[in-house]
Enzyme design. Structure first.
Site, PDB file in Angstrom:
ATOM      1  N   HIS A 367      -0.354  -1.277  11.567  1.00 36.13           N
ATOM      2  CA  HIS A 367       0.017  -1.092  13.120  1.00 36.13           C
ATOM      3  C   HIS A 367      -1.102  -1.839  13.871  1.00 36.13           C
ATOM      4  O   HIS A 367      -0.114  -2.870  14.782  1.00 36.13           O
ATOM      5  CB  HIS A 367      -0.911   0.080  13.484  1.00 36.13           C
ATOM      6  CG  HIS A 367      -0.736   1.125  12.736  1.00 36.13           C
ATOM      7  ND1 HIS A 367      -1.225   2.594  12.291  1.00 36.13           N
ATOM      8  CD2 HIS A 367       0.857   0.863  11.052  1.00 36.13           C
ATOM      9  CE1 HIS A 367      -0.608   3.523  11.585  1.00 36.13           C
ATOM     10  NE2 HIS A 367       0.589   2.509  11.140  1.00 36.13           N
ATOM     11  N   CYS A 680      19.440  -8.011   9.295  1.00 33.17           N
ATOM     12  CA  CYS A 680      17.912  -8.350   9.938  1.00 33.17           C
ATOM     13  C   CYS A 680      16.403  -7.734   9.500  1.00 33.17           C
ATOM     14  O   CYS A 680      15.609  -7.460  10.118  1.00 33.17           O
ATOM     15  CB  CYS A 680      18.234  -6.099  10.584  1.00 33.17           C
ATOM     16  SG  CYS A 680      18.290  -5.103   9.816  1.00 33.17           S
TER      17      CYS A 680
HETATM   18  C1  PEP Z   1      14.600  -5.143   5.486  1.00 24.83           C
HETATM   19  O1  PEP Z   1      13.844  -4.399   4.754  1.00 24.83           O
HETATM   20  O2  PEP Z   1      14.778  -6.473   5.023  1.00 24.83           O
HETATM   21  C2  PEP Z   1      14.082  -4.249   6.990  1.00 24.83           C
HETATM   22  C3  PEP Z   1      15.054  -5.357   7.701  1.00 24.83           C
HETATM   23  O3  PEP Z   1      13.326  -3.197   7.040  1.00 24.83           O
HETATM   24  P1  PEP Z   1      12.162  -2.904   6.475  1.00 24.83           P
HETATM   25  O4  PEP Z   1      10.879  -4.736   6.874  1.00 24.83           O
HETATM   26  O5  PEP Z   1      11.370  -2.303   7.975  1.00 24.83           O
HETATM   27  O6  PEP Z   1      11.676  -2.757   5.253  1.00 24.83           O
END
Ligand code: PEP
Ligand code: MG
Length: 753
Positions: A367, A680
């Site tokens: 965190h 993303c």
């Molecule tokens: C990913 O898996 O690319 C993603 C954006 O989600 P997280 O990093 O939160 O798993």
């Protein structure tokens, strides 16, 4: 601790005090206490090793080893059992020391005659001043109570050594100050960046002025009063309106639970019973708890260590121990140095003064790292020995790019830093100037740049960067920093806050993505052999429907009259998407039946991060409003390489032919079905990778806010046609990675990557 053991301990401390009150010089007193300890522990050997300025441990006094070795024998840092105790700050207890690979007997001491070994660190203000050792000729199983007794003595030794009462004052000063030479420490970058500043040791400067109690009964009263005061203090903080909202409150609630833990309070009282002062008892209990916690592999429990530190500091403050309170006399360029830290401590900190954080522990997913990235503060974690080797006030340079820290750097390093800093400022100013420029390639392709967010703190980046919206809102962070499940109304208010901050800009809310390394303290789960591929994300949501419904209800209520975009994480097949959407639609009906307006527009999408779903796109795409590629997870599952394991996380490249061709396939199919698609994962934040994505047809990229400037600069300098032609020439190359070819293209065509 049993009554007779407590009485024995009080007698020992009283004998100790008699020796300390004598008019003898420090060296003579040290020899006497060492003899006292040997007698008391029924050990043939008792030795004190003192840490010198170069980090080596010098045999300073002994009962039992050869006298000619005194002040001669030195163990380098980390070498031998003594060096190991000093380096790890953990006790070592061995029935047969000779069979330990760390055992490196020094012949001049004659210690190969002794079989069993017990050593504990001598600590002062959280710094290792030396090591206290007992040894026996025969194989002996030292008991827990014996280790506790030796640790208690080491605590008293620490204070006496630091004050110069047991060693000459020059030695004490050298040992307490630690190293004074330039040093380079290696670590891991948890939040990117480069910074220079003056070290502030975060709350380690707990100096117990008196360890041995004059009146144990009175100490117990002091301790009880301090505990009560801390309870009141925490209740008062929780009642403050400023804490009532935001991430800090949840952490304070966790403190409250810890502060009321009866086991913790009992252990401190028992320590007072053995003859320690209230502050020494707090310190001792705290050190023991730390040592125990540090051995627990569970990341959630380990993350709670920082909370325990905070609590102990509050108690020290109440007891008037010498705590180096952070509020006072802070330099304007603080580099915080800590073993570990919770997010609340960072949130409560004066952000304008904070340049960087150095942690001995810490992980990318913690965190605290998440908050630091939101604040744009570089963090280096895994910096072993940092709190020991950095003194408060030292000049420190944090170099996130090369995952290193320069402590007390030479002038050359300072000059080199100055140049890099000037260059970086220039680059940043240039990128800031692009804030209002549209991201359009040289051949006229418009690319929308979104930011990823997960904390209220992140929202300010929307205006700072002029991002087109939030392409990934990680809702789980709001759940993770709390000690209990947030109520529906709380969640709704939180999502409304996010939507208000975004205004007309779209926000994609990803539903709860917990599991794997993201744990909720209040969600019971069994240990899993492979949690990244276990019960996580939408799998939990579908199994715990009440939890899922509550989140969806909160989202629908927050978005009344506006557009709501909901995205499900870790969807593995079409049926799973349908099941998740059905729950959402039931919630829509539920709200309608109660006369609620509901969102003006509802868009439902999936995160593409499980490879199986890539093969189901023709069936999936007609059913979804949008997809967003989670390249972090997609990469981890396609290459079967754990993203959290440093040994394999970077072994395969996102720009390898296999991954690039999967991305192309997704882009083509989404275009064929006229479905909005974006990416993303971390890939989108890297200019070179973003360059390839744009050439593959991606027109929406969602990234870390501080990457927007660099990616925009790349887009403005890119000719996608030229890159596409180059890519068609690359064909099906067999290299492990196409990166060198893309780099060469960027260099030749002046693409700013
Ligand atoms: C990913 O898996 O690319 C993603 C954006 O989600 P997280 O990093 O939160 O798993
Ligand atoms: Mg993911």
């Amino acid at each position: 601790m049993k009554r007779d053991a407590a009485a024995q301990s009080r007698q020992l401390l009283s004998d100790f005090r008699t020796i300390m009150q004598s008019a003898e010089p420090p060296e003579v007193r040290l020899a006497e206490v060492v003899r006292l300890v040997a007698r008391n522990m029924v050990a043939e050997v008792c030795s004190v090793y003192i840490r010198r300025a170069d980090g080596a441990l010098e045999l300073f006094e002994t009962e039992g080893l050869r006298r000619e070795a005194v002040r001669i024998t030195r163990m380098e840092a980390g070498v031998g059992l003594v060096g190991h105790v000093a380096e790890t700050s953990l006790p070592v207890r061995l029935r047969d020391a000779r069979s330990s690979p760390a055992f490196e007997p020094r012949p001049e001491t004659g210690e190969d005659a002794y079989m069993s070994f017990m050593g504990v660190p001598i600590l002062y203000a959280d710094r290792v001043l030396g090591v206290l050792v007992v040894q026996n000729v025969s194989a002996r199983d030292y008991q827990d109570e014996e280790q506790e007794a030796l640790e208690m003595l080491a605590l008293v030794f620490g204070q006496m050594i630091a004050s110069g009462a047991l060693v000459p004052p020059e030695t004490a000063a050298e040992s307490v100050a630690g190293n004074s030479r330039p040093t380079r420490l290696a670590g891991r970058s948890l939040a990117d960046g480069f910074a220079k500043g003056h070290a502030v040791l975060h709350a380690p400067h707990i100096t117990v002025r008196q360890t041995v109690a004059d009146d144990p009964e009175e100490e117990l009263v002091r301790l009880d009063n301090a505990i009560r005061d801390v309870h009141d203090q925490i209740d008062e903080m929780l009642a403050q309106p400023a804490i009532a909202a935001g991430e800090s409150r949840t952490v304070m609630e966790a403190f409250r639970l810890f502060a009321h833990d009866p086991g913790w309070q009992r252990r401190m009282r028992e320590a007072v019973d053995t003859g320690l002062t209230a502050e020494a008892a707090v310190k001792r209990t705290h050190d023991q708890t730390r040592a125990r916690f540090r051995r627990i592999p569970d990341p959630y429990i380990r993350a709670r260590l920082a909370d325990m530190d905070d609590l102990a500091n509050r108690l020290f403050n109440r007891l008037n121990a010498d705590v180096n309170a952070l509020e006072h006399d802070l330099p304007d360029d603080v580099v915080l140095v800590a073993r570990d830290m919770g997010p609340a401590e960072l949130l409560d900190f004066d952000e304008t003064k904070l340049r960087a954080v150095i942690l001995e522990q810490g992980s990318v997913g913690s965190h605290m790292s998440i908050v630091a990235r939101a604040l744009d503060i570089p963090v280096i974690g895994g910096c072993t020995g940092a709190t020991d080797r950095i003194n408060s006030g030292d000049l420190v340079i944090v170099d996130g790019d090369h995952e290193q820290v320069f402590v007390r750097p030479d002038q050359d390093v300072i000059d080199a830093f100055g140049e890099t800093e000037a260059m970086q400022q220039e680059v940043q100013a240039r990128r800031r100037a692009l804030r209002d420029v549209e991201a359009v390639t040289r051949d006229g392709m418009k690319v929308e740049l979104y930011c990823n967010a997960g904390l209220l703190l992140d929202l300010r980046h929307l205006d700072e960067t002029a991002a087109d919206g939030i392409g990934l809102y990680r809702t789980e962070l709001h759940y993770m920093v709390r000690s209990r499940l947030p109520r529906m109304q709380e969640q709704a208010a939180y999502y409304k806050h996010v939507l208000d901050a975004a205004g007309d800009r779209p926000v994609i809310f990803r539903t709860l993505d917990v599991g794997s390394d993201k744990l909720l303290p209040y969600l019971k789960r069994d240990p899993e052999p492979n949690p990244a591929m276990g019960w996580r994300a939408v799998r939990i949501s579908l199994d715990q429907e009440a939890l899922f419904r509550m989140q969806l209800r909160a989202l629908l209520s927050a978005a009344e009259g506006r557009e709501l975009r909901v995205m499900f994480p870790m969807i593995a097949d079409v049926a799973e998407f349908e099941a998740a959407r059905a729950v959402l639609l039931r919630e829509v009906e539920w709200a309608k039946a109660r006369g609620r307006a509901g969102p003006a527009i509802l868009k439902v999408g999936v995160m593409l991060e499980v490879p199986a779903l890539v093969w189901r796109l023709p069936a999936l795409l007609p059913r979804v409003d949008f997809v967003s590629i989670g390249s972090n997870d997609l990469m981890q599952f396609m290459y079967a390489a754990d993203r959290g394991n440093p040994r394999v996380a970077t072994r395969y490249d996102t720009l390898s032919p296999g991954f690039v061709s999967s991305l192309r396939r997704i882009s083509e199919q989404c275009q064929q079905h006229h479905v909005e698609f974006s990416i993303c994962g971390e890939m989108a934040s890297q200019p070179l990778e973003a360059m390839v994505l744009v050439a593959l047809g991606f027109r929406r990229l969602s990234m870390r806010p501080n990457a927007i400037g660099a990616v925009k600069e790349m887009i403005l300098s890119l000719d996608t046609n030229a890159l596409r032609q180059e890519m068609s020439r690359m064909g099906e190359r067999n290299e492990g990675s196409l990166r060198p070819m893309f780099e060469a293209f960027a260099a030749q065509h002046g693409v700013k990557t």
